[in-house]
Design a protein around this motif. Structure first.
Motif, mmCIF file in Angstrom:
data_model
loop_
_atom_site.group_PDB
_atom_site.id
_atom_site.type_symbol
_atom_site.label_atom_id
_atom_site.label_comp_id
_atom_site.label_asym_id
_atom_site.label_seq_id
_atom_site.Cartn_x
_atom_site.Cartn_y
_atom_site.Cartn_z
ATOM 1 N N SER A 22 38.082 13.973 0.904
ATOM 2 C CA SER A 22 38.879 15.329 1.491
ATOM 3 C C SER A 22 37.915 16.956 0.682
ATOM 4 O O SER A 22 38.006 17.805 1.864
ATOM 5 C CB SER A 22 40.239 15.620 1.047
ATOM 6 O OG SER A 22 41.098 14.556 1.280
ATOM 7 N N TYR A 23 37.491 16.920 0.138
ATOM 8 C CA TYR A 23 36.777 17.258 -0.241
ATOM 9 C C TYR A 23 34.767 17.614 0.259
ATOM 10 O O TYR A 23 34.053 17.415 -1.162
ATOM 11 C CB TYR A 23 36.604 18.156 -1.364
ATOM 12 C CG TYR A 23 38.893 18.371 -1.193
ATOM 13 C CD1 TYR A 23 38.883 19.878 -1.309
ATOM 14 C CD2 TYR A 23 39.710 17.969 -2.016
ATOM 15 C CE1 TYR A 23 40.076 19.922 -0.662
ATOM 16 C CE2 TYR A 23 40.756 18.040 -2.539
ATOM 17 C CZ TYR A 23 40.988 19.570 -1.501
ATOM 18 O OH TYR A 23 41.912 19.892 -2.155
ATOM 19 N N SER A 24 34.284 16.774 1.236
ATOM 20 C CA SER A 24 33.001 16.588 0.543
ATOM 21 C C SER A 24 31.835 17.822 0.998
ATOM 22 O O SER A 24 31.027 17.215 0.697
ATOM 23 C CB SER A 24 33.302 16.026 2.062
ATOM 24 O OG SER A 24 33.112 16.068 3.092
ATOM 25 N N ASP A 25 32.583 18.570 1.528
ATOM 26 C CA ASP A 25 31.755 19.724 1.100
ATOM 27 C C ASP A 25 32.192 20.207 -0.583
ATOM 28 O O ASP A 25 30.430 21.546 -0.215
ATOM 29 C CB ASP A 25 32.372 20.676 2.002
ATOM 30 C CG ASP A 25 33.540 21.490 1.693
ATOM 31 O OD1 ASP A 25 34.445 20.975 0.760
ATOM 32 O OD2 ASP A 25 34.019 22.586 2.620
ATOM 33 N N ILE A 26 32.401 20.180 -1.008
ATOM 34 C CA ILE A 26 31.854 20.463 -2.845
ATOM 35 C C ILE A 26 30.904 19.376 -3.240
ATOM 36 O O ILE A 26 31.410 18.403 -3.446
ATOM 37 C CB ILE A 26 33.639 20.154 -3.559
ATOM 38 C CG1 ILE A 26 34.210 21.187 -2.454
ATOM 39 C CG2 ILE A 26 33.052 20.501 -4.696
ATOM 40 C CD1 ILE A 26 35.897 21.317 -3.473
ATOM 41 N N ARG A 27 30.001 20.153 -3.461
ATOM 42 C CA ARG A 27 28.451 19.355 -4.443
ATOM 43 C C ARG A 27 28.752 19.436 -5.398
ATOM 44 O O ARG A 27 28.315 18.997 -6.688
ATOM 45 C CB ARG A 27 27.512 20.044 -3.924
ATOM 46 C CG ARG A 27 26.757 19.672 -2.405
ATOM 47 C CD ARG A 27 25.581 20.752 -2.038
ATOM 48 N NE ARG A 27 25.894 21.133 -2.870
ATOM 49 C CZ ARG A 27 24.234 22.315 -2.670
ATOM 50 N NH1 ARG A 27 23.334 21.745 -2.535
ATOM 51 N NH2 ARG A 27 24.411 24.239 -2.213
ATOM 52 N N PHE A 28 29.197 20.645 -6.531
ATOM 53 C CA PHE A 28 29.430 21.545 -7.854
ATOM 54 C C PHE A 28 30.817 21.901 -8.621
ATOM 55 O O PHE A 28 31.138 22.310 -7.638
ATOM 56 C CB PHE A 28 27.555 20.766 -8.254
ATOM 57 C CG PHE A 28 27.543 22.362 -7.767
ATOM 58 C CD1 PHE A 28 28.078 23.089 -8.661
ATOM 59 C CD2 PHE A 28 27.081 22.344 -6.633
ATOM 60 C CE1 PHE A 28 28.011 24.218 -8.069
ATOM 61 C CE2 PHE A 28 26.680 23.655 -6.708
ATOM 62 C CZ PHE A 28 27.208 24.690 -7.254
ATOM 63 N N GLN A 60 19.253 30.531 -6.330
ATOM 64 C CA GLN A 60 18.163 29.676 -6.932
ATOM 65 C C GLN A 60 18.409 27.944 -6.409
ATOM 66 O O GLN A 60 17.312 26.868 -6.173
ATOM 67 C CB GLN A 60 18.461 29.578 -8.479
ATOM 68 C CG GLN A 60 17.432 30.824 -8.594
ATOM 69 C CD GLN A 60 16.920 31.041 -9.986
ATOM 70 O OE1 GLN A 60 16.075 29.744 -10.450
ATOM 71 N NE2 GLN A 60 16.754 32.027 -10.723
ATOM 72 N N LEU A 61 19.661 26.843 -6.082
ATOM 73 C CA LEU A 61 20.272 26.214 -5.550
ATOM 74 C C LEU A 61 19.638 25.643 -4.308
ATOM 75 O O LEU A 61 19.023 26.792 -3.021
ATOM 76 C CB LEU A 61 21.658 25.844 -5.816
ATOM 77 C CG LEU A 61 22.288 25.849 -6.988
ATOM 78 C CD1 LEU A 61 23.341 26.043 -6.537
ATOM 79 C CD2 LEU A 61 22.133 24.770 -7.715
ATOM 80 N N PRO A 62 18.956 24.564 -4.379
ATOM 81 C CA PRO A 62 18.452 24.384 -2.764
ATOM 82 C C PRO A 62 19.506 24.570 -1.429
ATOM 83 O O PRO A 62 20.784 23.974 -2.380
ATOM 84 C CB PRO A 62 18.548 22.400 -3.112
ATOM 85 C CG PRO A 62 19.266 22.276 -4.154
ATOM 86 C CD PRO A 62 19.596 23.469 -4.753
ATOM 87 N N PRO A 63 19.561 24.831 -0.995
ATOM 88 C CA PRO A 63 20.429 24.708 0.719
ATOM 89 C C PRO A 63 21.104 23.425 0.913
ATOM 90 O O PRO A 63 20.967 22.368 0.437
ATOM 91 C CB PRO A 63 19.800 25.165 1.720
ATOM 92 C CG PRO A 63 17.881 24.851 2.102
ATOM 93 C CD PRO A 63 18.184 25.210 -0.073
ATOM 94 N N ALA A 64 22.617 23.430 1.203
ATOM 95 C CA ALA A 64 23.181 22.338 1.245
ATOM 96 C C ALA A 64 22.700 21.710 2.691
ATOM 97 O O ALA A 64 22.526 22.295 3.716
ATOM 98 C CB ALA A 64 24.499 23.104 1.864
ATOM 99 N N PRO A 65 22.803 20.530 3.035
ATOM 100 C CA PRO A 65 22.550 19.943 3.942
ATOM 101 C C PRO A 65 23.672 20.110 5.098
ATOM 102 O O PRO A 65 23.791 20.909 4.743
ATOM 103 C CB PRO A 65 22.860 18.113 3.767
ATOM 104 C CG PRO A 65 23.081 18.594 1.835
ATOM 105 C CD PRO A 65 23.296 19.622 1.889
ATOM 106 N N ALA A 66 23.033 20.144 6.153
ATOM 107 C CA ALA A 66 23.321 20.409 7.493
ATOM 108 C C ALA A 66 24.660 19.938 7.576
ATOM 109 O O ALA A 66 25.144 20.694 7.954
ATOM 110 C CB ALA A 66 22.512 20.026 8.812
ATOM 111 N N HIS A 67 24.683 18.695 7.594
ATOM 112 C CA HIS A 67 26.678 18.328 7.772
ATOM 113 C C HIS A 67 27.476 18.768 6.856
ATOM 114 O O HIS A 67 28.588 18.435 6.955
ATOM 115 C CB HIS A 67 26.317 17.002 7.820
ATOM 116 C CG HIS A 67 26.364 16.581 5.967
ATOM 117 N ND1 HIS A 67 25.264 15.934 5.558
ATOM 118 C CD2 HIS A 67 26.968 16.223 4.759
ATOM 119 C CE1 HIS A 67 25.445 15.762 4.677
ATOM 120 N NE2 HIS A 67 27.043 15.322 3.863
ATOM 121 N N MET A 68 26.988 19.703 5.626
ATOM 122 C CA MET A 68 27.740 20.300 4.859
ATOM 123 C C MET A 68 28.105 22.042 5.766
ATOM 124 O O MET A 68 29.083 22.497 5.477
ATOM 125 C CB MET A 68 27.477 20.442 3.474
ATOM 126 C CG MET A 68 27.695 19.662 3.039
ATOM 127 S SD MET A 68 27.331 19.162 0.900
ATOM 128 C CE MET A 68 27.751 17.974 0.649
#
Length: 69
Positions: A22-28, A60-68
């Motif tokens: 449900s929260y697939s856009d949350i990486r950390f 400084q984090l890498p950008p999120a993948p395009a699907h996010m």
């Protein structure tokens, strides 16, 4: 007296939500504490007095993948 926002319960909820479909856009998660800087299980902890560093950390984090996005 303990609250429902004690450190362990909040950490447990954060771990659950970062792995939930449900929260697939949350990486950390980011947690502000009275302790030391750390990283464990996709949760980054920062001492309260280092709160000003969180913005630089996020830049400084890498950008999120395009699907996010």
């Amino acid at each position: 007296m303990t609250s429902s926002f004690s450190g362990k319960s909040v950490l447990r909820k954060s771990r659950f939500s970062s792995k939930s479909p449900s929260y697939s856009d949350i990486r950390f998660g980011i947690k502000l504490i009275g302790g030391n800087i750390g990283h464990e299980n996709d949760i980054y902890t920062f001492p309260y007095f280092c709160t000003f560093l969180v913005r630089d950390f996020l830049r400084q984090l890498p950008p999120a993948p395009a699907h996010m996005v």
